[in-house]
Motif scaffolding. Structure first.
Motif, PDB file in Angstrom:
ATOM      1  N   ALA A   1       9.521 -12.074 -11.030  1.00  0.00           N
ATOM      2  CA  ALA A   1       8.366 -12.453 -10.266  1.00  0.00           C
ATOM      3  C   ALA A   1       8.041 -11.783  -8.953  1.00  0.00           C
ATOM      4  O   ALA A   1       7.050 -11.465  -8.316  1.00  0.00           O
ATOM      5  N   GLY A   2       9.233 -11.857  -8.276  1.00  0.00           N
ATOM      6  CA  GLY A   2       9.204 -11.091  -6.917  1.00  0.00           C
ATOM      7  C   GLY A   2       7.648 -12.052  -6.309  1.00  0.00           C
ATOM      8  O   GLY A   2       7.512 -13.429  -6.845  1.00  0.00           O
ATOM      9  N   ILE A   3       8.456 -12.387  -4.299  1.00  0.00           N
ATOM     10  CA  ILE A   3       7.900 -13.413  -3.727  1.00  0.00           C
ATOM     11  C   ILE A   3       6.708 -12.076  -2.914  1.00  0.00           C
ATOM     12  O   ILE A   3       6.928 -11.177  -2.617  1.00  0.00           O
ATOM     13  N   ARG A   4       5.668 -12.842  -2.634  1.00  0.00           N
ATOM     14  CA  ARG A   4       4.707 -12.193  -1.584  1.00  0.00           C
ATOM     15  C   ARG A   4       4.677 -12.939  -0.071  1.00  0.00           C
ATOM     16  O   ARG A   4       5.150 -13.970   0.344  1.00  0.00           O
ATOM     17  N   LEU A   5       4.914 -11.407   0.370  1.00  0.00           N
ATOM     18  CA  LEU A   5       5.006 -12.054   1.755  1.00  0.00           C
ATOM     19  C   LEU A   5       3.497 -11.542   2.151  1.00  0.00           C
ATOM     20  O   LEU A   5       3.262  -9.846   1.837  1.00  0.00           O
ATOM     21  N   ASP A   6       2.683 -11.674   3.141  1.00  0.00           N
ATOM     22  CA  ASP A   6       1.971 -11.642   4.359  1.00  0.00           C
ATOM     23  C   ASP A   6       2.425 -10.545   4.973  1.00  0.00           C
ATOM     24  O   ASP A   6       2.395 -11.233   6.514  1.00  0.00           O
ATOM     25  N   VAL A   7       2.054  -9.656   5.226  1.00  0.00           N
ATOM     26  CA  VAL A   7       2.403  -9.093   5.985  1.00  0.00           C
ATOM     27  C   VAL A   7       1.387  -8.725   7.416  1.00  0.00           C
ATOM     28  O   VAL A   7       2.603  -8.541   8.531  1.00  0.00           O
ATOM     29  N   ARG A   8       1.038  -9.099   7.251  1.00  0.00           N
ATOM     30  CA  ARG A   8      -0.186  -8.821   8.416  1.00  0.00           C
ATOM     31  C   ARG A   8       0.383 -10.012   9.829  1.00  0.00           C
ATOM     32  O   ARG A   8       0.848  -9.935  11.055  1.00  0.00           O
ATOM     33  N   ARG A   9       0.760 -10.805   8.952  1.00  0.00           N
ATOM     34  CA  ARG A   9       1.507 -12.285   9.587  1.00  0.00           C
ATOM     35  C   ARG A   9       2.558 -11.879  10.447  1.00  0.00           C
ATOM     36  O   ARG A   9       3.084 -12.300  11.563  1.00  0.00           O
ATOM     37  N   TRP A  10       3.469 -11.348   9.513  1.00  0.00           N
ATOM     38  CA  TRP A  10       4.630 -11.613   9.232  1.00  0.00           C
ATOM     39  C   TRP A  10       5.126 -10.004  10.822  1.00  0.00           C
ATOM     40  O   TRP A  10       5.392 -10.349  11.711  1.00  0.00           O
TER      41      TRP A  10
ATOM     42  N   GLU B   1      16.528 -26.035  -4.782  1.00  0.00           N
ATOM     43  CA  GLU B   1      14.819 -26.353  -4.266  1.00  0.00           C
ATOM     44  C   GLU B   1      13.944 -25.242  -4.785  1.00  0.00           C
ATOM     45  O   GLU B   1      14.479 -24.569  -5.139  1.00  0.00           O
ATOM     46  N   PHE B   2      12.990 -25.278  -5.378  1.00  0.00           N
ATOM     47  CA  PHE B   2      12.127 -24.556  -6.407  1.00  0.00           C
ATOM     48  C   PHE B   2      10.928 -24.325  -5.250  1.00  0.00           C
ATOM     49  O   PHE B   2      10.255 -25.069  -5.866  1.00  0.00           O
ATOM     50  N   VAL B   3      10.400 -23.436  -5.850  1.00  0.00           N
ATOM     51  CA  VAL B   3       9.359 -22.399  -5.730  1.00  0.00           C
ATOM     52  C   VAL B   3       8.564 -21.868  -6.813  1.00  0.00           C
ATOM     53  O   VAL B   3       9.256 -20.793  -7.009  1.00  0.00           O
ATOM     54  N   VAL B   4       7.341 -22.126  -7.368  1.00  0.00           N
ATOM     55  CA  VAL B   4       6.469 -21.889  -8.241  1.00  0.00           C
ATOM     56  C   VAL B   4       5.108 -21.140  -8.011  1.00  0.00           C
ATOM     57  O   VAL B   4       4.860 -22.499  -6.544  1.00  0.00           O
ATOM     58  N   GLU B   5       4.986 -20.248  -8.293  1.00  0.00           N
ATOM     59  CA  GLU B   5       3.546 -19.941  -8.117  1.00  0.00           C
ATOM     60  C   GLU B   5       2.911 -19.996  -9.365  1.00  0.00           C
ATOM     61  O   GLU B   5       2.880 -19.648 -10.242  1.00  0.00           O
ATOM     62  N   CYS B   6       1.363 -20.399  -8.955  1.00  0.00           N
ATOM     63  CA  CYS B   6       0.748 -20.450 -10.133  1.00  0.00           C
ATOM     64  C   CYS B   6      -0.716 -20.481 -10.231  1.00  0.00           C
ATOM     65  O   CYS B   6      -1.095 -20.466  -8.776  1.00  0.00           O
ATOM     66  N   ALA B   7      -1.850 -20.435 -10.793  1.00  0.00           N
ATOM     67  CA  ALA B   7      -2.793 -20.205 -10.364  1.00  0.00           C
ATOM     68  C   ALA B   7      -3.377 -21.490 -10.376  1.00  0.00           C
ATOM     69  O   ALA B   7      -2.217 -23.147 -10.452  1.00  0.00           O
TER      70      ALA B   7
ATOM     71  N   ARG C   1       4.848 -19.207 -12.336  1.00  0.00           N
ATOM     72  CA  ARG C   1       6.379 -18.466 -12.502  1.00  0.00           C
ATOM     73  C   ARG C   1       7.022 -19.222 -11.340  1.00  0.00           C
ATOM     74  O   ARG C   1       6.789 -19.277 -10.575  1.00  0.00           O
ATOM     75  N   LEU C   2       8.777 -19.444 -11.884  1.00  0.00           N
ATOM     76  CA  LEU C   2       9.190 -19.767 -10.530  1.00  0.00           C
ATOM     77  C   LEU C   2       8.977 -18.540  -9.834  1.00  0.00           C
ATOM     78  O   LEU C   2       9.411 -16.895 -10.236  1.00  0.00           O
TER      79      LEU C   2
ATOM     80  N   ASN D   1      -3.985 -18.574  -6.658  1.00  0.00           N
ATOM     81  CA  ASN D   1      -2.729 -18.953  -6.186  1.00  0.00           C
ATOM     82  C   ASN D   1      -2.423 -19.660  -5.599  1.00  0.00           C
ATOM     83  O   ASN D   1      -2.825 -19.663  -4.335  1.00  0.00           O
ATOM     84  N   VAL D   2      -1.265 -20.596  -5.937  1.00  0.00           N
ATOM     85  CA  VAL D   2      -1.210 -21.582  -5.036  1.00  0.00           C
ATOM     86  C   VAL D   2       0.685 -21.537  -5.575  1.00  0.00           C
ATOM     87  O   VAL D   2       0.766 -21.423  -5.954  1.00  0.00           O
ATOM     88  N   LEU D   3       0.909 -22.622  -4.536  1.00  0.00           N
ATOM     89  CA  LEU D   3       2.622 -22.698  -4.546  1.00  0.00           C
ATOM     90  C   LEU D   3       3.067 -24.419  -4.543  1.00  0.00           C
ATOM     91  O   LEU D   3       2.657 -24.638  -4.084  1.00  0.00           O
ATOM     92  N   VAL D   4       3.233 -23.865  -5.867  1.00  0.00           N
ATOM     93  CA  VAL D   4       4.315 -25.881  -6.336  1.00  0.00           C
ATOM     94  C   VAL D   4       6.047 -25.363  -5.486  1.00  0.00           C
ATOM     95  O   VAL D   4       6.263 -25.085  -5.846  1.00  0.00           O
TER      96      VAL D   4
END
Length: 582
Positions: A201-210, A536-542, A528-529, A354-357
């Motif tokens: 699934a991977g994690i999205r990085l906001d490259v502009r903010r970074w 701590e768990f991070v889930v991304e979901c609709a 998905r995780l 999506n949002v993160l849980v």
DNA sequence: TAGCAGCGCCAC
DNA sequence: AAACGTGGCGCTGCTA
């Protein structure tokens, strides 16, 4: 077309595949292995699928037989699939064929569990087979090119890898049961799909903010560097071309120590702890420089390189059985060690729509300590849902709970956390900014109140010394190699490790159970995780499923905790956000 | 040039 | 003298 030999059957067409499927359907277990052109399921191509069952071995050329769906039924249920490093095969079959292997037995994880955290020299299939079977397995074919025409030798090796998994499974299964490792092995095998899918699934990085953060931090770093350098005399003989002369390397502890010496400050080392005691502005500036340099070098300047070109996301690797305590380790990059500050975490975001849980266990290690020690003060505080640090402070300092000051609560909190690591009075004194005598008194008062905690910690340390091994609540084994003839320093270190193991290890047990439960709860959601940071768990979901996902994640985590903790309630805090922060 | 130890620091 | 448990990893500075 098909080819038969005594050793295996090469399958290059759909008829052969259907025959293989029939053979699998009747089997109790299947040895399964794949060969691919590389390590990453996002870049490499799967070439061979080898299946050993019922005295036969099928080698499927996936370049020829592109559609594996005739095997789906047998692979997604039914017979036990025996694999070595199952995460690898699972990821390829899911990413490239949409097949989720189940149920699983992993011979690599089994061997690691049996070793009780004492990492063996190698956990390659040939090494493990060599150790547990009276056979040697030659893996020279492994490094060969799997993208071209395959030699007979390559095919034979491939077939043998799958076939050997069956006797290996038999032996390892027997040993796991004999050693009482059956339950923990089922947790590990069950967690493989969750971990594999989390990586995919991977994690999205906001490259502009970074990049924006990188600019800001670099400017701050450069300012700190200028201030720091200004404290030291300029090196002599500076060349006319500015900046080309021999300059102080601020990243070199050796050169920094020399520079401090040149202004009359003698340092034993340049660690944070040491620098904090130095009364000179250069020490402050160095600490600030270090912090910013660390953030630039480790995170800001390198993370973009981990963004995968195809997915636009960061796919870290989680190592399941590397850490003796059972915790996950993480690498390339280690997304478990991203700085906690909002300015960093807000750069890790949910995808479009999506949002993160974000869910974490509340004080799980202290709850485990309460459970395993059975200390009535601890247990009751958790049962009543009280603020444990406040309760601790009240009893330690002999004041009513309502009158506990911030400082008292903070001291209690540090002791509460520190004692799970076997912390002593000296180190506590340093952290509290007090003298050793007072720290010792605080610890004494603490243990006078929580006698069972003290007894538990002592007994655990002594048991480790006497028996050379300890177990978590799930039965996970950790061996302590040498327990005799230790120096007092080594003995102390071993005792601290021992006191910590059942706590950290049980926390890992719970986390892995939670991975299984969360993964299974989210199956029918668009969710998905994407990360797991110990508790701590991070889930991304609709977005529209956030509430449902959050409630399922919470109940999965509570269920996992309550599976192992019987006397103490388990609490989980959940937040929903577009960014990774609460 | 690659590999490695030592130092130092990020997370839980 | 000892010092808080589990990791990964960047940088320096050394060696092969």
């Amino acid at each position: 077309m098909e080819e038969r030999t005594a050793a295996f059957r090469l399958i290059t067409g759909p008829e052969g595949l259907r025959e293989a499927a029939r053979a699998l359907a009747g089997a109790r277990r299947v040895g399964l292995d794949i060969e691919a052109t590389g390590l990453s399921p996002l870049d490499a191509r799967m070439r061979l699928l080898q299946l050993a069952a019922g005295g036969e071995t099928f080698v499927v050329d996936v370049f020829e037989v592109k559609d594996l769906s005739p095997l789906r039924e047998a692979l997604e249920g039914g017979p036990l699939k025996v694999l070595h490093n199952a995460k690898y095969d699972y990821s390829f079959l899911l990413a490239q064929h949409g097949i989720r292997l189940s149920p699983l037995f992993d011979t690599m994880l089994a061997a690691q569990l049996l070793d009780g955290g004492e990492q063996g020299p190698s956990y390659s299939l040939e090494a493990v087979a060599g150790r547990y079977l009276q056979e040697t397995v030659d893996k020279t074919a492994r490094r060969e090119d799997w993208s071209k025409e395959l030699s007979r030798e390559q095919l034979e090796y491939a077939a043998r890898d799958a076939a050997i998994l069956l006797p290996l499974h038999e032996r390892l299964q027997e040993l796991l049961e004999r050693e009482g490792l059956g339950p923990v092995s089922r947790i590990e095998f069950g967690a493989v799909p969750a971990i594999a899918e989390m990586e995919l699934a991977g994690i999205r990085l906001d490259v502009r903010r970074w990049r924006e953060l990188e600019r800001v931090v670099r400017r701050r770093r450069d300012e700190a560097a200028r201030r720091l350098e200004s404290h030291f005399p300029q090196p002599e003989g500076v060349l006319p071309l500015e900046g080309l002369g021999p300059r102080l390397n601020l990243n070199s502890p050796q050169q920094i120590m020399e520079a401090f010496r040149s202004i009359g400050i003698e340092l034993p080392d340049t660690r944070m702890w040491t620098l904090l005691t130095v009364d000179h502005p250069a020490a402050r500036d160095l600490l600030e420089y270090r912090e910013l340099q660390k953030k630039l070098g480790t995170y800001l300047e390198t993370y973009e390189g981990f963004v995968h070109p195809k997915t636009g996301r960061i796919h870290a690797s989680f190592l399941q059985c590397r850490v003796p305590t059972g915790r996950l380790a993480c690498t390339n990059p280690n997304v478990q060690q991203i700085p906690h500050e909002d300015e960093f975490r807000r750069c890790f975001v949910a995808g479009e729509g999506n949002v993160l849980v974000i869910a974490d266990y509340s004080q799980i290690e202290l709850r485990i300590l309460a459970e395993v020690s059975g200390d009535p003060g601890f247990v009751e505080a958790f049962r009543r849902g009280e603020d444990l640090h406040r309760v601790t402070a009240a009893t330690m300092f002999g004041v009513p709970k309502e009158e506990v000051t911030k400082e008292q609560r903070s001291a209690a909190k540090r002791i509460n956390f520190g004692l799970a690591y076997g912390r002593g009075p000296r180190s506590l004194a340093a952290q509290l900014g007090t003298d050793e005598e007072r720290a010792r008194r605080l610890i004494d008062e603490y243990f006078a109140t929580y006698g069972r905690v003290q007894r538990y910690l002592n007994e655990t340390a002594n048991r480790a010394l006497k028996e050379g091994a300890l177990r978590t609540l799930s039965g996970r084994l950790r061996k302590f190699g040498r327990t005799r003839g230790l120096s007092s320093a080594e003995r102390g270190a071993l005792k601290r490790e021992a006191m910590n193991y059942p706590i950290q290890g049980t926390s890992a047990d719970i986390a892995k159970l939670a991975l299984i439960f969360i993964h299974s709860e989210l199956r029918d959601l668009d969710a998905r995780l994407i990360n797991c940071i110990h508790d701590e768990f991070v889930v991304e979901c609709a977005e529209e499923q956030a509430e449902e996902a959050a409630s399922r994640v919470r109940s999965a985590m509570v269920r996992a905790g309550e599976r192992l903790l019987k006397r103490v309630p388990v609490e989980v805090e959940v937040a929903v956000s577009r960014e990774w922060r609460k």
